[in-house]
Write a protein that holds these residues in place. Structure first.
Motif, PDB file in Angstrom:
ATOM      1  N   THR A 278       0.850  -1.174   0.000  1.00 44.61           N
ATOM      2  CA  THR A 278       0.000   0.000   0.000  1.00 44.61           C
ATOM      3  C   THR A 278       0.889   1.228   0.000  1.00 44.61           C
ATOM      4  O   THR A 278       2.115   1.117   0.069  1.00 44.61           O
ATOM      5  CB  THR A 278      -0.946  -0.029   1.218  1.00 44.61           C
ATOM      6  OG1 THR A 278      -1.985   0.915   1.018  1.00 44.61           O
ATOM      7  CG2 THR A 278      -0.214   0.263   2.509  1.00 44.61           C
ATOM      8  N   HIS A 336      -4.333   3.747   1.541  1.00 44.17           N
ATOM      9  CA  HIS A 336      -4.203   2.292   1.644  1.00 44.17           C
ATOM     10  C   HIS A 336      -5.074   1.631   0.585  1.00 44.17           C
ATOM     11  O   HIS A 336      -6.154   2.147   0.259  1.00 44.17           O
ATOM     12  CB  HIS A 336      -4.676   1.790   3.017  1.00 44.17           C
ATOM     13  CG  HIS A 336      -3.749   2.116   4.137  1.00 44.17           C
ATOM     14  ND1 HIS A 336      -3.075   1.157   4.849  1.00 44.17           N
ATOM     15  CD2 HIS A 336      -3.379   3.308   4.671  1.00 44.17           C
ATOM     16  CE1 HIS A 336      -2.336   1.736   5.787  1.00 44.17           C
ATOM     17  NE2 HIS A 336      -2.510   3.040   5.700  1.00 44.17           N
ATOM     18  N   ASN A 337      -4.621   0.501   0.080  1.00 39.88           N
ATOM     19  CA  ASN A 337      -5.481  -0.342  -0.731  1.00 39.88           C
ATOM     20  C   ASN A 337      -6.368  -1.183   0.187  1.00 39.88           C
ATOM     21  O   ASN A 337      -6.142  -1.264   1.394  1.00 39.88           O
ATOM     22  CB  ASN A 337      -4.644  -1.258  -1.622  1.00 39.88           C
ATOM     23  CG  ASN A 337      -3.871  -0.482  -2.670  1.00 39.88           C
ATOM     24  OD1 ASN A 337      -4.372   0.490  -3.230  1.00 39.88           O
ATOM     25  ND2 ASN A 337      -2.637  -0.890  -2.936  1.00 39.88           N
TER      26      ASN A 337
END
Length: 347
Positions: A278, A336-337
């Motif tokens: 991320t 963030h993913n």
């Protein structure tokens, strides 16, 4: 959660240098509770698999776009549990809304919410609350917020906060079977040993509140960046050495004690967690560090499938025309993913 006036927040904050964070937190009722909101009707049949999602929502500053993301993304269909970090309640930057409640209502899930920090810098915050939430398609029969051993005093940070890092433990009724779900957010402004000390408190609570044969999933932003987040020179040097940074990301468990610690505690992580990283907040020049921070760790479960969903706007090509997400002009919904794993429960 009931808020307190800005003047009272400042008064309490002024006590932190003499009394310490935990002593001040004990004077604030919101820190002693875990808000539970059960409104979703439980699915009618026992599932063969459960889908778990880790997502650091970055406060909810892109709230409607995030709701669209959760509702529209093909890889997020049929979510059972979301382990969500960084959700505001009554902060101006996210529209002074209860972000967890808004998301739960929009995606049709129950939630448990715990208070991590009270922000002190903005008098326009109605509450200034900031915390973690665990969303569930299944009824939440019990939940507890636990405050983790302090590794950094956020009152003396430029963000100036009351509070400390947080975990939420919950018991879910999954078609008559108890399943444990634990949402965790560890400290970024510390080193490997500091994060491991915080996780030890989580495992102690799991032992105290779940039977040994209860399947349990832990999910969250563990901030496993492989360096001391207080050492600016260290992570700046790492950013300047992409080869070394990639080496550390390829073997995070050699640098972050919380990962081998999980295995000693009976939790598997490699099979459940994303193989991708991320984005850390942009470094000087606008570039980002790609780190592995978000993890799922389980006992009593087997992973069937896992994946990572980009939260870069350019990658949300499936957004429905006319939606807030389709019209969003920002570069990313979150730094963030979203990471997910589909699991079966061991018998």
């Amino acid at each position: 959660m009931e808020g307190i006036s800005y003047e009272e927040r400042i008064r309490l904050g002024n006590l932190v240098p003499q009394q310490g964070q935990l002593a001040v937190m004990e004077q604030i009722p919101a820190y002693q509770t875990c808000e539970v909101f059960n409104v979703a009707e439980a699915p009618g049949e026992a599932p063969q698999q459960l889908k778990h999602v880790v997502f650091n929502i970055e406060r909810g500053v892109t709230l409607q776009e995030t709701i669209d993301f959760l509702n529209m993304c093909p890889d997020l269909k049929d979510m059972d549990v979301i382990y969500a970090n960084e959700l505001d309640d009554g902060a101006e930057r996210s529209g002074n809304q209860n972000v967890a409640r808004k998301i739960a209502e929009a995606i049709g899930m129950n939630y448990a919410y715990g208070l991590e920090f009270i922000e002190l810098v903005n008098p326009n915050d109605q509450k200034g609350y900031h915390g973690n939430a665990l969303f569930s398609r299944w009824p939440i029969t019990w939940a507890k917020a636990i405050h983790l051993p302090e590794q950094y005093n956020w009152y003396f940070d430029r963000q100036k906060r009351i509070g400390c890092r947080l975990g939420i433990l919950a018991k879910l009724d999954v078609a008559g079977r108890e399943v444990g779900a634990v949402c965790v957010h560890l400290e970024n402004r510390t080193d490997s040993a500091g994060r491991a000390a915080q996780m030890q408190a989580v495992y102690d609570e799991i032992r105290a509140n779940f039977s040994p044969d209860t399947p349990v999933m832990i999910g969250g932003d563990l901030n496993t960046n492989t360096f001391d987040g207080n050492n600016v020179a260290e992570f700046t040097a790492l950013f300047a050495d992409p080869e070394k940074m990639q080496q550390q990301m390829n073997a995070v468990w050699e640098y972050e004690e919380v990962l081998p610690q999980a295995e000693r505690e009976g939790f598997s992580y490699k099979e459940f967690s994303s193989v991708e990283g991320t984005r850390r907040k942009p470094m000087p020049g606008g570039e980002s560090m790609i780190l592995k921070l978000d993890w799922l760790m389980a006992r009593g479960m087997d992973c069937v499938e896992r994946g990572t969903i980009s939260t870069l706007t350019k990658d949300c090509t499936w957004a429905e025309p006319g939606s807030a997400l389709a019209g969003f002009q920002g570069a990313e919904l979150s730094d963030h993913n979203a990471c997910w794993a589909r699991c079966t429960l061991k018998k």
